[in-house]
Design a protein around this motif. Structure first.
Motif, PDB file in Angstrom:
ATOM      1  N   SER A   1      26.185  72.271  68.562  1.00 10.50           N
ATOM      2  CA  SER A   1      25.344  72.391  69.754  1.00 10.50           C
ATOM      3  C   SER A   1      24.430  71.175  69.780  1.00 10.50           C
ATOM      4  N   PHE A   2      24.333  70.560  70.941  1.00  5.50           N
ATOM      5  CA  PHE A   2      23.585  69.317  71.068  1.00  5.50           C
ATOM      6  C   PHE A   2      22.286  69.524  71.825  1.00  5.50           C
ATOM      7  N   ARG A   3      21.243  68.787  71.377  1.00  2.21           N
ATOM      8  CA  ARG A   3      19.977  68.746  72.100  1.00  2.21           C
ATOM      9  C   ARG A   3      19.552  67.286  72.217  1.00  2.21           C
ATOM     10  N   HIS A   4      18.981  66.933  73.378  1.00  3.20           N
ATOM     11  CA  HIS A   4      18.535  65.555  73.579  1.00  3.20           C
ATOM     12  C   HIS A   4      17.590  65.520  74.767  1.00  3.20           C
ATOM     13  N   ARG A   5      16.921  64.390  74.911  1.00  2.00           N
ATOM     14  CA  ARG A   5      16.100  64.174  76.103  1.00  2.00           C
ATOM     15  C   ARG A   5      17.014  63.860  77.270  1.00  2.00           C
ATOM     16  N   ALA A   6      16.755  64.483  78.409  1.00  2.00           N
ATOM     17  CA  ALA A   6      17.560  64.217  79.594  1.00  2.00           C
ATOM     18  C   ALA A   6      17.534  62.727  79.911  1.00  2.00           C
ATOM     19  N   GLY A   7      18.696  62.142  80.111  1.00  2.00           N
ATOM     20  CA  GLY A   7      18.803  60.713  80.368  1.00  2.00           C
ATOM     21  C   GLY A   7      18.994  59.867  79.132  1.00  2.00           C
ATOM     22  N   SER A   8      18.870  60.477  77.956  1.00  2.00           N
ATOM     23  CA  SER A   8      19.028  59.742  76.704  1.00  2.00           C
ATOM     24  C   SER A   8      20.484  59.771  76.254  1.00  2.00           C
ATOM     25  N   ASP A   9      20.881  58.753  75.494  1.00  2.00           N
ATOM     26  CA  ASP A   9      22.214  58.693  74.911  1.00  2.00           C
ATOM     27  C   ASP A   9      22.188  58.971  73.410  1.00  2.00           C
TER      28      ASP A   9
ATOM     29  N   HIS B   1      22.208  73.518  56.860  1.00  2.42           N
ATOM     30  CA  HIS B   1      20.855  74.091  56.834  1.00  2.42           C
ATOM     31  C   HIS B   1      19.760  73.081  56.488  1.00  2.42           C
ATOM     32  N   ARG B   2      20.112  71.947  55.890  1.00  2.00           N
ATOM     33  CA  ARG B   2      19.082  71.023  55.413  1.00  2.00           C
ATOM     34  C   ARG B   2      19.329  69.576  55.849  1.00  2.00           C
ATOM     35  N   ALA B   3      19.945  69.411  57.010  1.00  3.70           N
ATOM     36  CA  ALA B   3      20.188  68.069  57.533  1.00  3.70           C
ATOM     37  C   ALA B   3      20.421  68.150  59.031  1.00  3.70           C
ATOM     38  N   VAL B   4      20.302  67.000  59.692  1.00  2.00           N
ATOM     39  CA  VAL B   4      20.492  66.916  61.139  1.00  2.00           C
ATOM     40  C   VAL B   4      21.416  65.745  61.449  1.00  2.00           C
ATOM     41  N   TRP B   5      22.393  65.995  62.334  1.00  2.00           N
ATOM     42  CA  TRP B   5      23.216  64.914  62.854  1.00  2.00           C
ATOM     43  C   TRP B   5      22.508  64.240  64.016  1.00  2.00           C
ATOM     44  N   VAL B   6      22.556  62.916  64.047  1.00  2.00           N
ATOM     45  CA  VAL B   6      22.111  62.143  65.202  1.00  2.00           C
ATOM     46  C   VAL B   6      23.309  61.320  65.675  1.00  2.00           C
ATOM     47  N   LEU B   7      23.704  61.533  66.928  1.00  2.00           N
ATOM     48  CA  LEU B   7      24.832  60.803  67.499  1.00  2.00           C
ATOM     49  C   LEU B   7      24.306  59.784  68.502  1.00  2.00           C
ATOM     50  N   ASP B   8      24.476  58.510  68.182  1.00  2.00           N
ATOM     51  CA  ASP B   8      24.138  57.426  69.099  1.00  2.00           C
ATOM     52  C   ASP B   8      25.390  57.138  69.929  1.00  2.00           C
ATOM     53  N   VAL B   9      25.384  57.631  71.167  1.00  2.00           N
ATOM     54  CA  VAL B   9      26.570  57.508  72.002  1.00  2.00           C
ATOM     55  C   VAL B   9      26.820  56.053  72.378  1.00  2.00           C
ATOM     56  N   THR B  10      25.754  55.290  72.576  1.00  2.00           N
ATOM     57  CA  THR B  10      25.921  53.872  72.924  1.00  2.00           C
ATOM     58  C   THR B  10      26.632  53.114  71.818  1.00  2.00           C
ATOM     59  N   GLU B  11      26.219  53.343  70.571  1.00  2.00           N
ATOM     60  CA  GLU B  11      26.807  52.650  69.428  1.00  2.00           C
ATOM     61  C   GLU B  11      28.034  53.351  68.876  1.00  2.00           C
ATOM     62  N   ARG B  12      28.336  54.546  69.414  1.00  2.00           N
ATOM     63  CA  ARG B  12      29.474  55.344  68.941  1.00  2.00           C
ATOM     64  C   ARG B  12      29.353  55.604  67.441  1.00  2.00           C
ATOM     65  N   ALA B  13      28.170  56.070  67.018  1.00  2.00           N
ATOM     66  CA  ALA B  13      27.916  56.210  65.577  1.00  2.00           C
ATOM     67  C   ALA B  13      27.160  57.506  65.277  1.00  2.00           C
ATOM     68  N   TRP B  14      27.583  58.170  64.192  1.00  2.00           N
ATOM     69  CA  TRP B  14      26.891  59.344  63.659  1.00  2.00           C
ATOM     70  C   TRP B  14      25.958  58.910  62.522  1.00  2.00           C
ATOM     71  N   THR B  15      24.785  59.547  62.451  1.00  2.00           N
ATOM     72  CA  THR B  15      23.878  59.382  61.311  1.00  2.00           C
ATOM     73  C   THR B  15      23.467  60.761  60.831  1.00  2.00           C
ATOM     74  N   ARG B  16      23.575  60.982  59.533  1.00  2.00           N
ATOM     75  CA  ARG B  16      23.171  62.270  58.951  1.00  2.00           C
ATOM     76  C   ARG B  16      21.824  62.083  58.271  1.00  2.00           C
ATOM     77  N   VAL B  17      20.798  62.779  58.767  1.00  2.00           N
ATOM     78  CA  VAL B  17      19.449  62.659  58.234  1.00  2.00           C
ATOM     79  C   VAL B  17      19.153  63.884  57.379  1.00  2.00           C
ATOM     80  N   GLU B  18      18.854  63.637  56.108  1.00  2.00           N
ATOM     81  CA  GLU B  18      18.512  64.731  55.187  1.00  2.00           C
ATOM     82  C   GLU B  18      17.089  65.194  55.462  1.00  2.00           C
TER      83      GLU B  18
END
Length: 415
Positions: A278-286, A294-311
């Motif tokens: 399930s995705f959440r973002h600011r409207a208009g943001s990529d 349970h202890r990390a968050v995915w960040v998907l940069d659609v412009t760069e086509r890249a996933w980042t996993r933040v602990e």
């Protein structure tokens, strides 16, 4: 309609938020009466956004739609005036969603539609902000499991059985659900309006869902040859529509009437519990966020086509404004934490804001983080309040809104 005065407001609200200047350059005539909005747009073109009775404003006109599923208490908190509007009860709400203007209260008996009366129309080179009266806009028969997605012309409602109906936005603007069209086929995820078409993943349950594109009359058009195994989650960005899949994300983009599909894979195979569902973002943001276990968050940069996993610590809710802003994570300690997305390092933390059991629930109720261009909003159900956070100022609590109900569900409109 009753009004409750907002209490315990700290200093720090942007002064520009009190301006409600009417704009005239390049716009149709305006009407100061804020009752009975009536649509003036058509489904064949991108609507200007104005409806009869609306006021055009100089700034985004944000409102929060709030609900307590237990009591049915429903409020709309106007973030410009600071006043809370009491609305008719809606009990048993299993999920509250929005398309930026309408709040959708999903219940076992159907989906109630509330026109929150604020919206934004983005024409690319300029933006229009509107405000109008708050009012009911009918009901959809689809219940708790329905997925509702909308744009400026149509609203697509996909039921638990995979069948989808398409409603005219103009009908909702007039306060009624109207007579919908039925979209052919069975759909594995939400039907998503995009680029004057409808994007979906079709399948009979025995095969991997495949991308399908329909026009707004329900006719199939040329579709990219792409599939999405175990689809979960979707988001509309400026770069296209993102669907979450077992192997990562599938990005569908339109260019001059032609649709293409591009995969953004994870760097390894992941168990279902660690995928973005399930995705959440600011409207208009990529920049999209999603829990990664349970202890990390995915960040998907659609412009760069890249996933980042933040602990992180134990995740209750997450979101980000993108574009260099911190990743915001509400953790089980009741504090809001900020992380640098590029490095994963913590950069800010509030004191404990929320109390009670903050373990992420399975009923869809609980705290969420709504983000717009300058502020984030965090609902505190047990404390009967909403916090406004300046995420660009070390997560400073800019305002606190005390309420006369428990805001277990919250969405932001006006975006």
């Amino acid at each position: 309609m009753s009004l409750f005065v907002r209490k315990n407001v700290t200093a720090g609200a942007p002064a520009a938020l009190v301006a409600l200047a009417l704009l005239t350059a390049g716009c149709a005539g305006q009407d100061d009466n804020t009752s009975s909005p009536k649509a003036s747009s058509t489904a064949s073109t991108t609507p200007h956004g104005y409806v009869e009775g609306a006021q055009e404003a100089a700034e985004q006109q944000s409102r929060l739609v709030l609900n307590d599923p237990g009591t049915g208490d429903t409020r709309v908190l106007d973030l410009i005036t600071g006043r809370t509007h009491e609305e008719p009860l809606t009990a048993g709400t299993t999920e509250l969603t929005t398309d930026g203007r309408f709040g959708y209260f999903h219940t076992p008996d159907g989906t109630r539609v509330l026109d929150a009366g604020t919206w934004t129309v983005d024409h690319g080179d300029h933006v229009h902000y509107y405000r109008a009266a708050i009012r009911d806009a009918g009901r959809f028969p689809a219940g708790s499991g329905a997925r509702v997605r909308g744009d400026a012309a149509v609203t697509a409602v996909t039921g638990e059985d995979g069948r989808a109906t398409i409603h005219r936005r103009a009908d909702l603007e007039e306060g009624r659900a109207g007579s919908p069209r039925t979209l052919p086929g069975t759909h594995a995820g939400a039907v998503v309006p995009y680029a004057e078409h409808l994007l979906t993943l079709t399948g009979d349950g025995n095969s991997t869902p495949k991308v399908a594109v329909y026009d707004r009359e329900g006719g199939r058009v040329a579709s990219p040859d792409a599939t999405c195994e175990d689809p979960a989650g979707d988001a509309v960005t400026r770069r296209g529509v993102v669907f979450g899949c077992a192997d990562g994300a599938l990005l569908i983009h339109e260019d001059d009437g032609a649709f293409t599909a591009e995969r953004i894979p994870y760097d390894r195979d992941l168990p279902a519990g660690e995928r973005a569902s399930s995705f959440r973002h600011r409207a208009g943001s990529d920049t999209l966020t999603a829990p990664a276990g349970h202890r990390a968050v995915w960040v998907l940069d659609v412009t760069e086509r890249a996933w980042t996993r933040v602990e992180t610590g134990p995740v209750v809710a997450a979101n980000t404004a993108g574009e260099g802003s911190p990743l915001l994570v509400l953790e089980a300690d009741g504090a809001l934490h900020g992380y640098d997305i590029a490095t994963g390092e913590p950069v800010a933390r509030t004191e404990r804001l929320l109390t009670g059991d903050l373990r992420a629930g399975t009923d869809g109720h609980g705290p969420v983080i709504e983000v717009d261009r300058s502020r984030a909003y965090l609902n505190d159900p047990e404390g009967s309040r909403v916090y406004e956070i300046d995420y660009n100022d070390s997560l400073r609590v800019a305002r606190t809104f005390d309420l006369d109900m428990k805001p277990a569900l919250m969405v932001e409109t006006g975006r």
